[in-house]
Design an enzyme around this catalytic site. Structure first.
Site, short mmCIF file in Angstrom:
data_model
loop_
_atom_site.label_atom_id
_atom_site.label_comp_id
_atom_site.label_asym_id
_atom_site.label_seq_id
_atom_site.Cartn_x
_atom_site.Cartn_y
_atom_site.Cartn_z
N ASP A 290 0.86 -1.31 -0.09
CA ASP A 290 -0.07 0.05 0.13
C ASP A 290 0.83 1.32 -0.06
O ASP A 290 1.27 1.72 1.03
CB ASP A 290 -0.89 -0.10 1.26
CG ASP A 290 -1.84 1.15 1.42
OD1 ASP A 290 -2.04 1.85 0.28
OD2 ASP A 290 -2.17 1.68 2.40
N GLU A 324 -2.40 10.58 -0.58
CA GLU A 324 -3.49 9.87 -0.68
C GLU A 324 -3.68 9.43 0.97
O GLU A 324 -4.93 9.37 1.10
CB GLU A 324 -3.33 8.74 -1.24
CG GLU A 324 -4.55 7.73 -1.70
CD GLU A 324 -4.78 6.73 -0.77
OE1 GLU A 324 -6.00 6.12 -0.71
OE2 GLU A 324 -4.03 6.54 0.27
N GLU A 325 -2.75 9.27 1.54
CA GLU A 325 -3.25 8.47 3.01
C GLU A 325 -3.42 9.56 3.91
O GLU A 325 -3.93 9.36 5.12
CB GLU A 325 -1.78 7.97 3.50
CG GLU A 325 -1.35 6.69 2.59
CD GLU A 325 -2.39 5.46 2.79
OE1 GLU A 325 -3.26 5.52 3.66
OE2 GLU A 325 -1.92 4.56 2.27
N HIS A 439 -1.21 -0.49 6.72
CA HIS A 439 -0.85 0.50 7.63
C HIS A 439 0.00 0.36 8.69
O HIS A 439 0.19 0.91 9.76
CB HIS A 439 -2.12 1.32 7.92
CG HIS A 439 -2.76 2.01 6.94
ND1 HIS A 439 -3.96 2.81 6.98
CD2 HIS A 439 -2.63 2.23 5.50
CE1 HIS A 439 -4.26 3.37 6.12
NE2 HIS A 439 -3.39 2.78 4.97
#
Length: 470
Positions: A290, A324-325, A439
């Site tokens: 991710d 994005e995060e 994450h």
């Protein structure tokens, strides 16, 4: 005299032959499309063969090495993200592109001092940052000692409605369970009710036991907000007469960052097919699945398209998004800058976010029918099962969808549990997360399913070229 004429004729013949050869070479070297020289045009099937798993892993190794050199992270606003941008730009230039940096400013959240969480009553105990709790991105600052009030803490939509806070004590610390709505909605409702701090604990399903790492999307929250492990949250929710001490010192300041944009020109002026992937990780880990996986897939597709000198009917644009995060900042800034011209500029968007999850599902965005069908047909032709999923606003396709641009993409799952139906189709472990390292610091190269990564990257490249018109 005859000898002179003969020599002249020979010289002319040689000159004509050389000119013809030079012209042929010039056409071959200058043409971006092999079909222009009589060679067979590159097909989507050719492109998927050119995009190899080993090349993808090479990009992921680079991303992991970048994170290792920069505190274990590639988060936007930090040196790991900047080094990731440099790597993508350098790779594109080596392939023959002229990438551009789409610069903008965004708020970045940093703790000036580690946050504190203590239970003062009924018996004192200090909790540990990292294993018991984390500070949410864009948390406010403050130092609060107050009673703890659970707010429908046994309800999966705890705090999603303002009515959940009926009777809440002004100045208390709100304890909420994750689920049902966005974090910023829960926190906003708590602030309206007078909460002096907010604790949100993980819901406790598979892959959702650890402290929460999440974003409140943008600054503006005035109170400390911490994400708790499920174990700690359940413990606190089950106690009465709890008083806590919560302290956070967070700097939410603006910094410059950049999306990376590269164009492959088409034969017509129709809007481009845009392939996007976010390049940043969370602060807690290197983000190799991710979203190093999606970033590597579109990077290798771009390299191979240039290497094979493909000029599709529609142009193709490759975008690596920042932030994005932190809340889809890069893609949102880009769509807002295009404004009313976006429909002329972009024909459709393909998004690739997490395409190598270890307990994977082959998940196709259930969005634009043409794009969904194209992916479905590709996987069916390769005897690979898929499931269509609705992702709503969870990734960088969302700002484009809001502007009416057709969107689609691929996904292999995050921390949501794999369903029994998916386990029957894809194998793996039902009831466990698609990616248990979502994450987290363990989202390394070892966290990536290499076979699935190769399949999804092949599908991404082949379908993108098909939709662009080879």
């Amino acid at each position: 005299m005859k000898r002179a004429v003969l020599l002249l004729a020979v010289a002319l013949a040689i000159l004509v032959a050389n000119l013809a050869a030079w012209s042929s070479r010039g056409e071959d070297e200058g043409s971006p499309n092999p079909s222009a020289t009589g060679q067979a045009a590159v097909t989507p099937a050719d492109l998927e063969q050119a995009v190899t798993t080993e090349a993808l892993l090479g990009h992921l190794r680079e991303f992991e090495a970048i994170a290792d050199r920069n505190g274990g992270s590639r988060e936007t606003g930090g040196p790991g993200y900047d080094a990731s941008v440099d790597y993508v730009v350098r790779t594109l230039r080596d392939a023959g592109y002229e990438p551009e940096l789409h610069r903008f400013r965004l708020p970045v959240s940093r703790e000036r001092e580690p946050s504190t969480l203590e239970r003062l009553a009924p018996s004192p105990v200090s909790f540990v940052a990292g294993s018991d709790f984390l500070t949410l991105e864009y948390s406010g600052s403050g130092d609060v000692t107050a009673p703890l009030e659970p707010v429908n803490a046994d309800d999966p939509t705890s705090g999603c409605q303002t009515s959940d806070f009926d009777g809440f004590t002004d100045g208390a610390v709100a304890l909420l369970r994750r689920g049902g709505c966005f974090f910023f909605q829960k926190v906003g409702n708590a602030e309206l009710a007078g909460a002096a701090a907010v604790l949100v604990f993980n819901e406790g399903g598979p892959g959702r036991e650890a402290p929460i790492t999440a974003t409140l999307v943008e600054p503006g929250v005035r109170v400390p907000v911490l994400g708790l492990s499920n174990t700690l949250g359940e413990e606190l929710a089950g106690m009465s007469g709890v008083t806590v001490h919560v302290a956070a010192d967070v700097d939410n300041s603006e910094r410059e960052t950049a999306n990376v944009i590269a164009d492959l020109p088409g034969r017509t002026s129709d809007g481009v097919v845009l392939l996007g992937a976010h390049l940043d990780s969370v602060g807690a880990g290197p983000g190799i699945n991710d979203n190093g996986s999606g970033s590597a897939a579109i990077l290798e597709a771009a390299v191979q398209l240039k290497r094979h000198r493909v000029q599709p009917e529609r142009g193709m644009r490759f975008a690596w998004w920042a932030g994005e995060e932190l809340g889809l900042h890069g893609s949102t800034e880009y769509t807002e800058e295009l404004g009313s011209e976006i429909a002329d500029e972009v024909a459709l968007v393909l998004n690739f976010d997490m395409i190598g999850s270890p307990n994977f599902g082959r998940l196709v965005y259930d969005a634009d029918p043409e794009i969904t069908d194209a992916f479905g047909e590709w996987f069916e032709s390769h005897d690979l099962e898929t499931v269509d999923v609705v992702l709503d606003g969870r990734s960088d396709h969302a700002p484009f969808a809001e502007q009416g641009i057709p969107v689609g993409g691929l996904f292999t799952g995050a921390d949501e549990p794999k369903t029994p139906e998916e386990a029957e189709l894809f194998g793996g472990r039902a009831g466990e997360p698609h990616d248990a390292c979502y994450h987290q610091a363990c989202d390394t190269l070892a966290n990536v399913d290499r076979t699935t990564l190769g399949q999804m990257a092949d599908a991404a490249a082949a379908v993108a070229l098909q939709l662009a018109g080879p």
